[in-house]
Design an enzyme around this catalytic site. Structure first.
Site, short mmCIF file in Angstrom:
data_model
loop_
_atom_site.label_atom_id
_atom_site.label_comp_id
_atom_site.label_asym_id
_atom_site.label_seq_id
_atom_site.Cartn_x
_atom_site.Cartn_y
_atom_site.Cartn_z
N ARG A 120 -67.86 -30.12 -104.37
CA ARG A 120 -67.70 -29.97 -102.90
C ARG A 120 -67.71 -31.29 -102.15
NH1 ARG A 120 -71.45 -25.37 -103.37
NH2 ARG A 120 -70.15 -23.54 -103.76
N LYS A 142 -55.72 -38.66 -95.76
CA LYS A 142 -54.87 -37.58 -96.26
C LYS A 142 -54.84 -37.67 -97.79
CE LYS A 142 -51.59 -36.62 -92.57
NZ LYS A 142 -50.17 -36.67 -92.17
N GLU A 184 -42.55 -48.18 -94.98
CA GLU A 184 -43.65 -47.69 -94.12
C GLU A 184 -44.04 -48.76 -93.10
OE1 GLU A 184 -44.29 -44.59 -94.26
OE2 GLU A 184 -44.65 -43.83 -96.28
N LYS A 226 -52.08 -48.00 -87.92
CA LYS A 226 -52.49 -46.75 -88.58
C LYS A 226 -53.93 -46.40 -88.20
CE LYS A 226 -52.38 -43.53 -92.07
NZ LYS A 226 -51.77 -42.98 -93.24
N GLU A 236 -54.29 -34.64 -87.21
CA GLU A 236 -52.88 -34.44 -86.86
C GLU A 236 -52.65 -33.23 -85.95
OE1 GLU A 236 -50.05 -35.62 -89.94
OE2 GLU A 236 -48.75 -34.00 -89.26
N ARG A 240 -50.81 -38.22 -84.45
CA ARG A 240 -50.71 -38.62 -85.86
C ARG A 240 -49.39 -38.16 -86.49
NH1 ARG A 240 -55.22 -38.84 -90.72
NH2 ARG A 240 -53.75 -39.63 -92.25
N ASN A 244 -45.19 -39.48 -89.31
CA ASN A 244 -44.28 -38.78 -90.22
C ASN A 244 -42.81 -39.00 -89.88
OD1 ASN A 244 -46.16 -37.47 -91.95
ND2 ASN A 244 -46.71 -36.17 -90.22
N HIS A 247 -40.17 -38.37 -92.47
CA HIS A 247 -40.78 -37.67 -93.60
C HIS A 247 -40.27 -36.25 -93.78
CE1 HIS A 247 -43.32 -41.17 -93.56
NE2 HIS A 247 -44.09 -40.74 -94.51
N HIS A 251 -39.20 -36.07 -97.39
CA HIS A 251 -39.84 -35.20 -98.38
C HIS A 251 -38.81 -34.26 -99.00
CE1 HIS A 251 -44.25 -35.74 -96.76
NE2 HIS A 251 -43.85 -36.74 -97.51
N HIS A 264 -40.90 -42.79 -102.86
CA HIS A 264 -41.29 -42.25 -101.54
C HIS A 264 -40.72 -43.13 -100.42
CE1 HIS A 264 -43.68 -40.28 -98.46
NE2 HIS A 264 -44.15 -41.46 -98.10
P1 NAD Z 1 -47.10 -45.25 -106.78
O1 NAD Z 1 -48.49 -44.90 -106.59
O2 NAD Z 1 -46.29 -44.40 -107.71
O3 NAD Z 1 -47.01 -46.76 -107.27
C1 NAD Z 1 -45.74 -47.32 -107.51
C2 NAD Z 1 -45.63 -47.93 -108.92
O4 NAD Z 1 -46.27 -49.22 -108.90
C3 NAD Z 1 -46.31 -47.14 -110.02
O5 NAD Z 1 -45.53 -47.24 -111.18
C4 NAD Z 1 -47.62 -47.89 -110.19
O6 NAD Z 1 -48.17 -47.71 -111.48
C5 NAD Z 1 -47.20 -49.30 -109.98
N1 NAD Z 1 -48.23 -50.22 -109.51
C6 NAD Z 1 -49.23 -49.97 -108.64
N2 NAD Z 1 -49.87 -51.11 -108.32
C7 NAD Z 1 -49.27 -52.09 -109.03
C8 NAD Z 1 -49.46 -53.48 -109.12
N3 NAD Z 1 -50.35 -54.11 -108.34
N4 NAD Z 1 -48.69 -54.20 -109.96
C9 NAD Z 1 -47.72 -53.57 -110.69
N5 NAD Z 1 -47.46 -52.26 -110.63
C10 NAD Z 1 -48.24 -51.53 -109.80
O7 NAD Z 1 -46.29 -45.27 -105.39
P2 NAD Z 1 -46.70 -45.74 -103.93
O8 NAD Z 1 -45.44 -46.13 -103.29
O9 NAD Z 1 -47.84 -46.65 -103.93
O10 NAD Z 1 -47.22 -44.38 -103.26
C11 NAD Z 1 -46.35 -43.28 -103.05
C12 NAD Z 1 -47.18 -42.03 -102.88
O11 NAD Z 1 -48.02 -42.17 -101.74
C13 NAD Z 1 -46.36 -40.77 -102.65
O12 NAD Z 1 -46.85 -39.74 -103.46
C14 NAD Z 1 -46.59 -40.44 -101.20
O13 NAD Z 1 -46.49 -39.07 -100.94
C15 NAD Z 1 -47.98 -40.97 -100.99
N6 NAD Z 1 -48.31 -41.30 -99.59
C16 NAD Z 1 -49.47 -40.81 -99.10
C17 NAD Z 1 -49.84 -41.13 -97.80
C18 NAD Z 1 -51.16 -40.65 -97.27
O14 NAD Z 1 -51.41 -40.82 -96.06
N7 NAD Z 1 -52.03 -40.12 -98.09
C19 NAD Z 1 -49.02 -41.95 -97.01
C20 NAD Z 1 -47.84 -42.44 -97.56
C21 NAD Z 1 -47.49 -42.11 -98.86
N1 GLY Z 2 -48.68 -40.99 -93.78
C1 GLY Z 2 -48.85 -40.14 -92.64
C2 GLY Z 2 -50.27 -40.00 -92.20
O1 GLY Z 2 -51.17 -40.57 -92.76
O2 GLY Z 2 -50.51 -39.28 -91.26
#
Ligand code: NAD
Ligand code: GLY
Length: 362
Positions: A120, A142, A184, A226, A236, A240, A244, A247, A251, A264
């Protein structure tokens, strides 16, 4: 080092940004509730950064439980989430055992969701290692996994205790991933800060060359925006949603093409251009603005057109967006560069025309 704060009352937390922070235990230790922590990462990031992080923690007497997951957006799912729980349980991790996410947005979203529901809720720390994670996904609480029918549909709001963004980790990031993160960064300029968008137009080449001063400024400005938006609207119910921008379309591209085919950030760039074209059709912005946005994405080596999934498929995928309200898709549109707003009040034929125009704009 720069320190920003996400102001959320008793759930407020610091974001530390700087070079070499991964090996600064005095920043990390206040986030732990006991001398045991699970570090969730993936095979790629583990090779690079798990040992140095583990060494720092072990030196402080912290027992480290490594959780090394497969790498990729296609693993951001229920099965991988369960692998985290299996490891936490088999190592007798308790309610006070912190979960540390070491990696990009995929690891942050998965580990954060695990931390939110394991027993939890256990303490959670974000150590983002991609540009995208440092400027966006590690901040704001998120967390989610994907469902075969749509992105991030299963998740929770769960704030970390702290965010530690070590900019030195970006030196090992592949160029395509750096560019995805820039999508972003550009988003913040588009929704809230026209002057930052202008700065990005002037400094994109420096950012692509990993100029440390330029990167530090872009990360700091993005995190400031942010943090302010999240502090104003954590769950949101209002502004907030502006984060998006692009997005709803983006998405749909990620799900429609298959998770991981479009990164992404790439999907968000293409989705933002669709949102800009829809804003143009609504008479909100002009061709000049659409051209400036397209040209900045081109400079950032991001897509400047969206894949043609067909208008019907786009609409079907977008119908599962989390912003849908009473069955109506709500879009984030641009009034100008630096100002976005949310609306459901869009004639359907304009959306269909925008989606049908994809082939023409490719
Ligand atoms: P990712 O986590 O897949 O990382 C991208 C690639 O880089 C992967 O292959 C990873 O292993 C590699 N990598 C990571 N750090 C590295 C480093 N320092 N050196 C070499 N390689 C490295 O992709 P991302 O772009 O970081 O994240 C995308 C994800 O984030 C999506 O799933 C998206 O939906 C999510 N997201 C979430 C939010 C949120 O608010 N929670 C906001 C934006 C995106
Ligand atoms: N990436 C969108 C949010 O955090 O609200």
């Amino acid at each position: 080092m720069q320190t920003l704060n996400v102001d959320l009352g008793e759930r407020s937390y610091p974001i530390y940004i700087g070079d070499g922070l991964l090996t600064r235990p005095e920043l990390l230790l206040p986030g732990l509730a006991q001398k045991k922590a699970a570090v969730v990462t993936n095979t790629t990031v583990a090779e690079l950064y798990l040992d140095p992080l583990t060494a720092v923690l072990v030196k402080q007497g912290v027992e480290v439980v490594p959780v090394v997951l497969p790498d990729g957006e296609k693993y951001k799912n229920w099965e991988t989430l369960n692998l985290i729980f299996d490891t936490l349980l088999s190592h007798r991790c308790e309610r006070k055992t912190a979960v540390i996410a070491l990696g990009g947005g995929v690891i942050g979203d998965l580990a954060g969701f695990a931390a939110a529901v394991y027993m939890r809720g256990v303490p959670f720390i974000q150590i983002p290692t991609t540009l995208l994670a440092q400027v966006d996904s590690s901040i704001g609480g998120k967390t989610a996994i994907n469902h075969p029918q749509g992105k991030n549909l299963i998740g929770a709001f769960y704030q970390p205790k702290l965010v530690l963004a070590d900019t030195a980790t970006l030196n090992t990031l592949p160029e395509r991933e750096l560019c995805a993160g820039l999508a972003e960064v550009i988003k913040y300029g588009l929704i809230r800060d026209g002057a930052f968008f202008d700065w990005l137009e002037r400094n994109m080449e420096k950012l692509l060359k990993h100029d440390s001063e330029a990167l530090a400024y872009a990360i700091k400005r993005s995190c400031e925006i942010k943090a302010a938006v999240v502090a104003a609207d954590e769950r949101e119910s209002g502004i907030r949603a502006l984060l998006n921008l692009g997005h709803t379309f983006g998405h749909a591209i990620e799900t429609g093409k298959g998770y991981g085919v479009w990164l992404h950030g790439e999907a968000i760039a293409a989705g933002t251009l669709l949102a800009a074209r829809l804003s143009l059709r609504m008479g909100l912005i002009g061709e000049t603005e659409v051209e400036r946005i397209t040209s900045l994405y081109r400079k950032a080596k991001l897509p400047t057109s969206a894949p043609d999934l067909g208008a019907k498929r786009y609409l079907q995928l977008m119908g599962l967006d989390k912003k849908v309200e009473s069955g109506r898709i709500r879009f984030i549109l641009l009034k100008k560069i630096g100002e976005a707003f949310i609306t459901a009040d869009i004639p359907e034929e304009l959306v269909t025309a925008t989606l049908s125009g994809i082939a023409a704009n490719a």
